[in-house]
Design an enzyme around this catalytic site. Sequence first.
Site, PDB file in Angstrom:
ATOM      1  N   THR A  34     -23.619 -27.100   9.257  1.00  0.00           N
ATOM      2  CA  THR A  34     -23.369 -28.222  10.160  1.00  0.00           C
ATOM      3  C   THR A  34     -24.588 -29.137  10.256  1.00  0.00           C
ATOM      4  OG1 THR A  34     -21.862 -26.866  11.434  1.00  0.00           O
ATOM      5  CG2 THR A  34     -22.763 -28.785  12.550  1.00  0.00           C
ATOM      6  N   GLY A  73     -28.273 -20.480  13.931  1.00  0.00           N
ATOM      7  CA  GLY A  73     -28.776 -19.471  14.877  1.00  0.00           C
ATOM      8  C   GLY A  73     -30.060 -18.844  14.346  1.00  0.00           C
ATOM      9  N   GLU A 317     -17.043 -22.364  14.136  1.00  0.00           N
ATOM     10  CA  GLU A 317     -16.205 -21.748  13.089  1.00  0.00           C
ATOM     11  C   GLU A 317     -14.797 -22.326  13.072  1.00  0.00           C
ATOM     12  OE1 GLU A 317     -17.305 -19.776  10.772  1.00  0.00           O
ATOM     13  OE2 GLU A 317     -19.299 -19.495  11.618  1.00  0.00           O
TER      14      GLU A 317
END
Lengths: 551, 551
Positions: A34, A73, A317
């Site tokens: 992303t 993350g 997701e």
Amino acid sequence: MFVPTIMGQATPEQQAQWLPRALNMEILGTYAQTELGHGTFIRGLETTATYDPETEEFIFHSPTLTAYKWWGGGLGKTVNFCIVVAQLYTKGVCYGTHPFLVQIRDEETHMPLPGVFVGEVGPRMGFHTADNGYLGFDHHRVPRMNMLMKNAQVLKDGTYVKSAKHGKLSYGTMVFVRVELVYEVAFNLAKAVTIATRYSAVRRQCQPRPDQPEPQILDYVTQQHKLFIGIATAHALQFTGYWLWDTFARVIGEMKEGKTDTLPELHALASCLKAVSTSDAASLIEQCRFACGGHGYMASSNLPALYTFVTATRTYEGDYTVLLLQTARYLVKAWEQAEEGKAMTPTVSYLVHSAYNRKAKWNNSCEGITRAFYAVAAGKIEASVNSIRRRMKTGLSFEDAWELTTVQLVAAAEAHCRAVISDTYWKETERMTSSSSASVRSVMRQLNELFLVYWVLERTGDLLMYSTISGKDVIALQQRYEELLSLLRPNAVGLVEAFDFRDEILNSTLGAYDGRVYERLMEEALKSPLNAEPVNQSFHKYLKPFMQGKL
Amino acid sequence: MFVPTIMGQATPEQQAQWLPRALNMEILGTYAQTELGHGTFIRGLETTATYDPETEEFIFHSPTLTAYKWWGGGLGKTVNFCIVVAQLYTKGVCYGTHPFLVQIRDEETHMPLPGVFVGEVGPRMGFHTADNGYLGFDHHRVPRMNMLMKNAQVLKDGTYVKSAKHGKLSYGTMVFVRVELVYEVAFNLAKAVTIATRYSAVRRQCQPRPDQPEPQILDYVTQQHKLFIGIATAHALQFTGYWLWDTFARVIGEMKEGKTDTLPELHALASCLKAVSTSDAASLIEQCRFACGGHGYMASSNLPALYTFVTATRTYEGDYTVLLLQTARYLVKAWEQAEEGKAMTPTVSYLVHSAYNRKAKWNNSCEGITRAFYAVAAGKIEASVNSIRRRMKTGLSFEDAWELTTVQLVAAAEAHCRAVISDTYWKETERMTSSSSASVRSVMRQLNELFLVYWVLERTGDLLMYSTISGKDVIALQQRYEELLSLLRPNAVGLVEAFDFRDEILNSTLGAYDGRVYERLMEEALKSPLNAEPVNQSFHKYLKPFMQGKL
């Protein structure tokens, strides 16, 4: 995220080189797809990886601010390696997005490498410890062999070699994560409903009869209405998750043997189940929080963290709306195939019989309700198809007609998904309790029936439109619903105990096994840093001058 | 909270003594009613204020842990005075809860006074700066004259003198706060929908046509579906809030002249409007956040803070379910009065004509839809009354039959409330735009119609049960709804600009006037304390030893 991606998209040689180091935690990694400007539309990603045959390296570059990776993350301050998805350029041609293993920090000093801009994205609604990061490149060079080359390759001289395998094979990881999410959110919903049910057995409120003590709030029917559907949904999603997992394993097995024709069905199924389960779980967790009144708002109840964690899964997701529209594509195609009399895959075979189902006389049995839910789904798909065709008759293209019908298409895909969940929950309950004791079977069936009747009452409009249910049936089912709440009340605490969570996992002042709700709330309050001194410095600095009119 | 309470419940002498100091900020105060063990059930509060005629003081005491006050805003580390609600004991008799002005901290040192235990309650889901506190007493003495004696008194010798005035007069402050909340949440919803609509005009996604740029996400019908109802609801709640305020002012005026018979209607109205408006506003703010995808999850979007702030209003000052059941009590009584042919107050006069309304032929006009919503409310109240009576016939008491019917009663009160909001929004739109330009009137009417049709489609089940709407009407209205989204699209940004929020008020990276979404997101990220140094100490302390297998 790191290890499955390497496993899925790397060659065996790359796996042999990197996996042991990843598993040994020598290198910590994340997945960076992303970008600030692009999430859903992966084709639109802007980060480029341009091959330089002179040095046999890829040059990573972020041509714009919106090309910066966002969300990874552990990316902010932790990882030293990344799987970066970038537009691959070689010999002046763009071959679309591909994954690359990119080192971003020095292994010894942890400093970002030259040409790498990396940091933390700042505070978020939840996931406070996720260290989500941003990542940009200024002509950062990466060895050719760091391209994950299982499905496509760039040769030394810069020649691009397309994957010989099925283009849809890379769906595997994506579908895997969605399948996993279905029972991850079921698990978190089970935690929330355990906390709220235990609290409702401790908390007492009001005095309907002057001579008696305040009743447990779990005795109030409105409280049962808020909680029992949460218990039932945790079961429904868990059962559906396991069933989806089995389906996934079967399809992946078939794919390895070269059979890929069941993949679209799995993809359509996983998409809508991910969307609906994450959305329902989040709403029901929030409902558990509401059911705990003000104390549910305390961070120490753990309900706020559970909500902010699970509500994120509705977006990441695959966004809720986007995923339901993907399922809708599949359903509209299936509808057309059913019209043409073609063979149907199992989860949409009901479309063939939809005319029959709709006329079948309504009955209040679980089987009857499930059949009616399929009739609703078929009715909504048909209505959507009719809307698209009506619009095309006015001269619109299919894509424009589709776009104008998307509100209905989302609702049709949701109805399909609810029919699948209801059917799976009902059949799995029957199957799994066939060898249980009569008392266990009875409670599990009550819970299952509660779930089905709840959704009948939530969807009376659709059922009155697309089934033969009558107003009298609705009134009778409302009564039955209230009966089921009473029947389940004595087993409510037992049902959440059966989830078998340890206190450490629930991490909640309201939901601990010992029921010391008020003591724990106060114990946690006393730990607040603000309580470390009786009078804060802020009093002397700001408050006192303010109160004396000197500020 | 402090000043209105003093004004409402203190004598003129007390007001003269305390109000100037409160308004001058020499004393800072809060209201401490809720206890760790009691919120909704005020009669159950445990804090005691026992009068000692020897010293002419009240002795404040917390006999249990659950008697500790909990939640008071600013109580934790800030205020030096509190309005404490406690059970009043004098001459050995308990006279129920009464309000007292209690000094809790030294005015000079800010130290808690002896016998006072006060601190902060710890982290919450939102309201991070509210300094919510707890408060307990160990025989803390307060002068007799600190009892707020407007409605009841304790004389020097300990004689309790009951208020000569109407017992319901103390409802005033409570109703006032609920009335205020209706437009406070409308205001916050307007903020959220401004942020999400502006962002949707900046954000681009996907490429339906290969030769054209990615469209603004505001062009997607599903996005319009998420946002335009938010704009319409902000208007609906604002209009209803103003109308409710006028009603409140009129009723308070009448009360001062001794006329209290319209108070129950106001109370019923304010209760359901507070419940439904806070709940709807919170859901729609969250929907705005969903509509902004991942970036909506960033704290810098301000959408998480708006949600966690507004969702709290669903609980405080009267819980959603509790308030709707209070309205339901009023509606059931009104139904019985209508059956007996008694005169009805304005907001429930529709119950007299309910039989007529239900048979009136459905039509798709705004007036027709509003009338049908009243028919739904009447139908649900009647069904609830029938359920209660059926249960009483089996031998249950009214209270037990009521309790078993509460799920239906909550739904009936919600339906009543939606009819009132729809009706008010429609009538106020007609009234307020009567002198507007034709173009403004047209857009305002489209927005109003969108709101009404949206709720028809949300409540088809109820309408198919309690009105003459047909399946064909539902299909036609679905089409009309989609048309209205298209019609409103060109004015969407204009509509949120008309809310006229300054950037400082929106406080959002996604919603600023200049549309520099991505630049602002990055600017905020760079401010994260974690980004102050390229490598955090945590790397050397934990991460490096961990990666080298030494932890």
